[in-house]
Design a protein around this motif. Sequence first.
Motif, PDB file in Angstrom:
ATOM      1  N   LEU A  73      12.636  60.744  48.141  1.00 13.45           N
ATOM      2  CA  LEU A  73      13.036  59.848  49.219  1.00 13.45           C
ATOM      3  C   LEU A  73      11.927  58.818  49.407  1.00 13.45           C
ATOM      4  N   VAL A  74      12.287  57.570  49.601  1.00 13.71           N
ATOM      5  CA  VAL A  74      11.320  56.490  49.664  1.00 13.71           C
ATOM      6  C   VAL A  74      10.230  56.788  50.695  1.00 13.71           C
ATOM      7  N   TYR A  75       8.969  56.540  50.317  1.00 12.06           N
ATOM      8  CA  TYR A  75       7.773  56.744  51.129  1.00 12.06           C
ATOM      9  C   TYR A  75       7.430  58.224  51.350  1.00 12.06           C
ATOM     10  N   HIS A  76       8.120  59.140  50.689  1.00 14.08           N
ATOM     11  CA  HIS A  76       7.818  60.566  50.855  1.00 14.08           C
ATOM     12  C   HIS A  76       7.593  61.188  49.483  1.00 14.08           C
ATOM     13  N   ASP A  77       6.573  60.704  48.795  1.00 13.27           N
ATOM     14  CA  ASP A  77       6.288  61.101  47.425  1.00 13.27           C
ATOM     15  C   ASP A  77       5.724  62.527  47.350  1.00 13.27           C
ATOM     16  N   ALA A  78       5.796  63.106  46.159  1.00 10.16           N
ATOM     17  CA  ALA A  78       5.359  64.480  45.918  1.00 10.16           C
ATOM     18  C   ALA A  78       3.896  64.741  46.290  1.00 10.16           C
ATOM     19  N   PRO A  79       2.926  63.818  46.038  1.00 12.16           N
ATOM     20  CA  PRO A  79       1.527  64.121  46.365  1.00 12.16           C
ATOM     21  C   PRO A  79       1.261  64.362  47.848  1.00 12.16           C
ATOM     22  N   LEU A  80       2.171  63.968  48.725  1.00  9.28           N
ATOM     23  CA  LEU A  80       1.965  64.204  50.158  1.00  9.28           C
ATOM     24  C   LEU A  80       1.947  65.689  50.494  1.00  9.28           C
ATOM     25  N   ALA A  81       2.503  66.528  49.638  1.00  6.10           N
ATOM     26  CA  ALA A  81       2.472  67.977  49.853  1.00  6.10           C
ATOM     27  C   ALA A  81       1.272  68.628  49.184  1.00  6.10           C
ATOM     28  N   ASN A  82       0.331  67.799  48.709  1.00  4.78           N
ATOM     29  CA  ASN A  82      -0.892  68.328  48.090  1.00  4.78           C
ATOM     30  C   ASN A  82      -2.066  67.411  48.384  1.00  4.78           C
ATOM     31  N   ASP A  83      -2.160  66.970  49.647  1.00  8.26           N
ATOM     32  CA  ASP A  83      -3.258  66.086  50.053  1.00  8.26           C
ATOM     33  C   ASP A  83      -4.275  66.784  50.940  1.00  8.26           C
ATOM     34  N   GLY A  84      -4.172  68.115  51.074  1.00  6.48           N
ATOM     35  CA  GLY A  84      -5.109  68.862  51.909  1.00  6.48           C
ATOM     36  C   GLY A  84      -4.816  68.769  53.383  1.00  6.48           C
ATOM     37  N   ASN A  85      -3.698  68.196  53.770  1.00  6.05           N
ATOM     38  CA  ASN A  85      -3.367  67.971  55.171  1.00  6.05           C
ATOM     39  C   ASN A  85      -2.133  68.792  55.531  1.00  6.05           C
ATOM     40  N   THR A  86      -2.305  69.791  56.380  1.00  6.23           N
ATOM     41  CA  THR A  86      -1.201  70.673  56.758  1.00  6.23           C
ATOM     42  C   THR A  86      -0.493  70.213  58.019  1.00  6.23           C
ATOM     43  N   ALA A  87      -0.848  69.056  58.547  1.00  5.47           N
ATOM     44  CA  ALA A  87      -0.219  68.573  59.783  1.00  5.47           C
ATOM     45  C   ALA A  87       0.080  67.084  59.687  1.00  5.47           C
ATOM     46  N   GLY A  88       0.336  66.581  58.504  1.00  2.00           N
ATOM     47  CA  GLY A  88       0.560  65.152  58.345  1.00  2.00           C
ATOM     48  C   GLY A  88       1.921  64.826  57.787  1.00  2.00           C
ATOM     49  N   ASP A  89       1.976  63.819  56.928  1.00  2.20           N
ATOM     50  CA  ASP A  89       3.229  63.377  56.333  1.00  2.20           C
ATOM     51  C   ASP A  89       3.716  64.413  55.318  1.00  2.20           C
ATOM     52  N   PHE A  90       4.926  64.236  54.805  1.00  2.00           N
ATOM     53  CA  PHE A  90       5.536  65.266  53.989  1.00  2.00           C
ATOM     54  C   PHE A  90       6.228  64.678  52.771  1.00  2.00           C
ATOM     55  N   ALA A  91       6.323  65.502  51.728  1.00  2.00           N
ATOM     56  CA  ALA A  91       7.118  65.174  50.550  1.00  2.00           C
ATOM     57  C   ALA A  91       8.577  65.493  50.845  1.00  2.00           C
ATOM     58  N   HIS A  92       9.491  64.706  50.253  1.00  2.00           N
ATOM     59  CA  HIS A  92      10.908  64.812  50.627  1.00  2.00           C
ATOM     60  C   HIS A  92      11.759  64.430  49.416  1.00  2.00           C
ATOM     61  N   THR A  93      12.597  65.361  48.961  1.00  2.00           N
ATOM     62  CA  THR A  93      13.538  65.031  47.888  1.00  2.00           C
ATOM     63  C   THR A  93      14.801  64.418  48.482  1.00  2.00           C
ATOM     64  N   LEU A  94      15.642  63.909  47.626  1.00  2.00           N
ATOM     65  CA  LEU A  94      16.990  63.549  48.032  1.00  2.00           C
ATOM     66  C   LEU A  94      17.840  64.820  48.079  1.00  2.00           C
ATOM     67  N   GLU A  95      19.061  64.701  48.506  1.00  2.00           N
ATOM     68  CA  GLU A  95      19.976  65.834  48.448  1.00  2.00           C
ATOM     69  C   GLU A  95      20.387  66.039  46.997  1.00  2.00           C
ATOM     70  N   ASP A  96      19.973  67.167  46.444  1.00  2.00           N
ATOM     71  CA  ASP A  96      20.209  67.471  45.040  1.00  2.00           C
ATOM     72  C   ASP A  96      20.929  68.804  44.908  1.00  2.00           C
ATOM     73  N   PRO A  97      21.571  69.042  43.774  1.00  2.00           N
ATOM     74  CA  PRO A  97      22.209  70.344  43.544  1.00  2.00           C
ATOM     75  C   PRO A  97      21.221  71.507  43.567  1.00  2.00           C
ATOM     76  N   ALA A  98      20.014  71.311  43.079  1.00  2.00           N
ATOM     77  CA  ALA A  98      18.979  72.354  43.080  1.00  2.00           C
ATOM     78  C   ALA A  98      17.617  71.670  43.127  1.00  2.00           C
TER      79      ALA A  98
END
Length: 297
Positions: A73-98
Amino acid sequence: PLAIMRIMQKFFHIMMHFALDFLLASTMPSGSETAGRGRRTLSCPAGSFGDGGMNLARDCGGGACSTAMSSTLVYHDAPLANDGNTAGDFAHTLEDPAPWWRVDLGSARRVGAARLWARTDCCQERLDGFEAWVGDDGAAPNATGNALCHRDAAVGRQHNATPYSSGFACAGRGRYFFVALPQFGVVTLVEVEVYDACDPCPIGAFSAAGSSACAPCPPNTFSNATGATSCQRCPSGSEVGPPGSASCAPKTPPSRVGHGPCELPLLRWQNISALEGVGAWTGGLGRLATADVQVRP
């Protein structure tokens, strides 16, 4: 017309997710983005050792390992879930089958546990039923050679209640770690931490909770199994065991000095720590008379 309708429907879903995420993010309290930065939450349990608090996902050349998702999802890239921040922005996929999120650990690593953080503003239920996979194939979670190490269950679920975080055992070895949904849905992750495995203490050693190393059993104690959290005292009638003993030897029966009355002269002061026999001290300095004597240094 049908193809155009499907494209418009997908575009509508994307715009709705983006609008909702933007609105909720704008209401988050100031300073919350760095509140959880750099946290380490797991350590080796009692009876084991190792750097169980090592977050492998951020141990690639001294920094974060590379990440990827099934879609973004735009502006919610995968590295946001591995930036050392447990209370910040988030990674977000689109609605996918799996849908899935993945971290590349750089090489095959031994994994013992993991922890993930869900969003605190909404949508924690999107992670219900998630799976964790470890393996050497980065194409998909259930690719050949990858192994399922955890499946979320309703009983004991933690990510949809304060503090919106789930820690779980995940024993495996591989280069890639996946968080995935086995059904149609969306994966949203604030942070994912992947931890090194712990080893049980060897026989003759022990460790208390949170120890980074095992210690040998003290003298007069022993440990005869791996993974000991404490050492047992040698039973009565056995010899004192040296440090790191796996058992205590039976006490050696005393041997006789003589077969009748005798006198053992102590030509100088001696440090006597144990005395067995029948008799009494008699006479002058450093002289002992007894019927049966054993002296141990």
